[in-house]
Design a protein around this motif. Structure first.
Motif, mmCIF file in Angstrom:
data_model
loop_
_atom_site.group_PDB
_atom_site.id
_atom_site.type_symbol
_atom_site.label_atom_id
_atom_site.label_comp_id
_atom_site.label_asym_id
_atom_site.label_seq_id
_atom_site.Cartn_x
_atom_site.Cartn_y
_atom_site.Cartn_z
ATOM 1 N N HIS A 77 -10.880 40.103 -3.816
ATOM 2 C CA HIS A 77 -11.753 39.432 -2.741
ATOM 3 C C HIS A 77 -12.810 40.536 -2.498
ATOM 4 O O HIS A 77 -12.368 41.755 -2.319
ATOM 5 C CB HIS A 77 -10.836 39.284 -1.453
ATOM 6 C CG HIS A 77 -11.855 38.839 -0.325
ATOM 7 N ND1 HIS A 77 -11.581 37.883 0.525
ATOM 8 C CD2 HIS A 77 -13.131 39.231 0.264
ATOM 9 C CE1 HIS A 77 -12.624 37.834 1.690
ATOM 10 N NE2 HIS A 77 -13.414 38.606 1.417
ATOM 11 N N HIS B 48 -14.975 34.215 1.245
ATOM 12 C CA HIS B 48 -14.101 34.573 -0.135
ATOM 13 C C HIS B 48 -14.810 34.521 -1.434
ATOM 14 O O HIS B 48 -15.209 33.485 -1.897
ATOM 15 C CB HIS B 48 -12.701 33.940 -0.326
ATOM 16 C CG HIS B 48 -11.786 34.256 -1.304
ATOM 17 N ND1 HIS B 48 -10.823 35.358 -1.275
ATOM 18 C CD2 HIS B 48 -11.858 33.865 -2.552
ATOM 19 C CE1 HIS B 48 -10.397 35.385 -2.296
ATOM 20 N NE2 HIS B 48 -10.790 34.802 -3.247
ATOM 21 N N CYS C 150 -8.650 38.047 3.072
ATOM 22 C CA CYS C 150 -8.928 36.773 4.108
ATOM 23 C C CYS C 150 -8.020 37.027 5.395
ATOM 24 O O CYS C 150 -8.206 36.908 6.485
ATOM 25 C CB CYS C 150 -8.618 35.629 3.397
ATOM 26 S SG CYS C 150 -9.911 35.112 2.330
ATOM 27 N N CYS D 263 -4.838 35.358 0.398
ATOM 28 C CA CYS D 263 -5.768 36.644 0.104
ATOM 29 C C CYS D 263 -5.433 37.744 1.176
ATOM 30 O O CYS D 263 -5.650 37.286 2.161
ATOM 31 C CB CYS D 263 -7.217 36.086 -0.076
ATOM 32 S SG CYS D 263 -8.303 37.686 -0.143
HETATM 33 ZN ZN ZN Z 1 -10.235 36.409 0.421
#
Ligand code: ZN
Ligand code: AMP
Length: 121
Positions: free
Chosen positions: A105, A48, A9, A6
């Motif tokens: 996200h 997340h 992230c 992600c």
């Molecule tokens: Zn994420």
């Protein structure tokens, strides 16, 4: 808690560079790479969550906290509306592809520094 591939992230982990505007234990906020206004900041939970479309009841206080961080950022940036309601900023969640969501996200757009139109495109 976080997802390997992600993009947000990765930003939170420091694997992709970002221009930090705010950070605490729960939230990371940074400049949008493709700003739509002079001030465009993304307020992102460290946890997340793919978006509002998958928000669980246990995370509702986290979303409320993201709005509180928006208030802090508005004051820090000097765009918070004053008593006569001059100034201001726009807070946006894009929920799903039809609404313009491209990063899955959860993130709150903080947009300011120009006058805004309504309705948004
Ligand atoms: Zn994420
Ligand atoms: P959305 O379209 O609502 O999912 O918003 C995603 C936002 O993330 C867009 O405004 C992008 O410009 C922004 N974005 C994507 N990658 C990055 C990045 N590496 N750093 C900062 N902002 C990014």
């Amino acid at each position: 808690m976080q997802v390997k591939d992600c993009v947000f992230c990765k930003i939170i982990r420091g694997e992709i560079p970002s221009e930090k505007e705010y950070e605490d234990d729960f939230v990371y906020a940074f400049k949008d790479i493709n700003p739509v206004a002079p001030i465009h900041i993304l307020i992102v939970p460290k946890k997340h969550i793919t978006g509002i479309q998958s928000l669980e009841k246990e995370d509702t206080s986290l979303v409320g906290y993201m709005f509180y961080v928006a208030r802090i950022i508005g004051e820090k940036k000097g765009v918070a509306p004053c008593k006569d309601m001059e100034g201001g900023y726009r807070l946006v969640f894009n929920v799903g592809r039809d609404a313009g969501q491209t990063v899955f996200h959860l993130h709150l757009h903080f947009i300011a520094g120009r006058s805004m139109k309504w309705p948004p495109g």
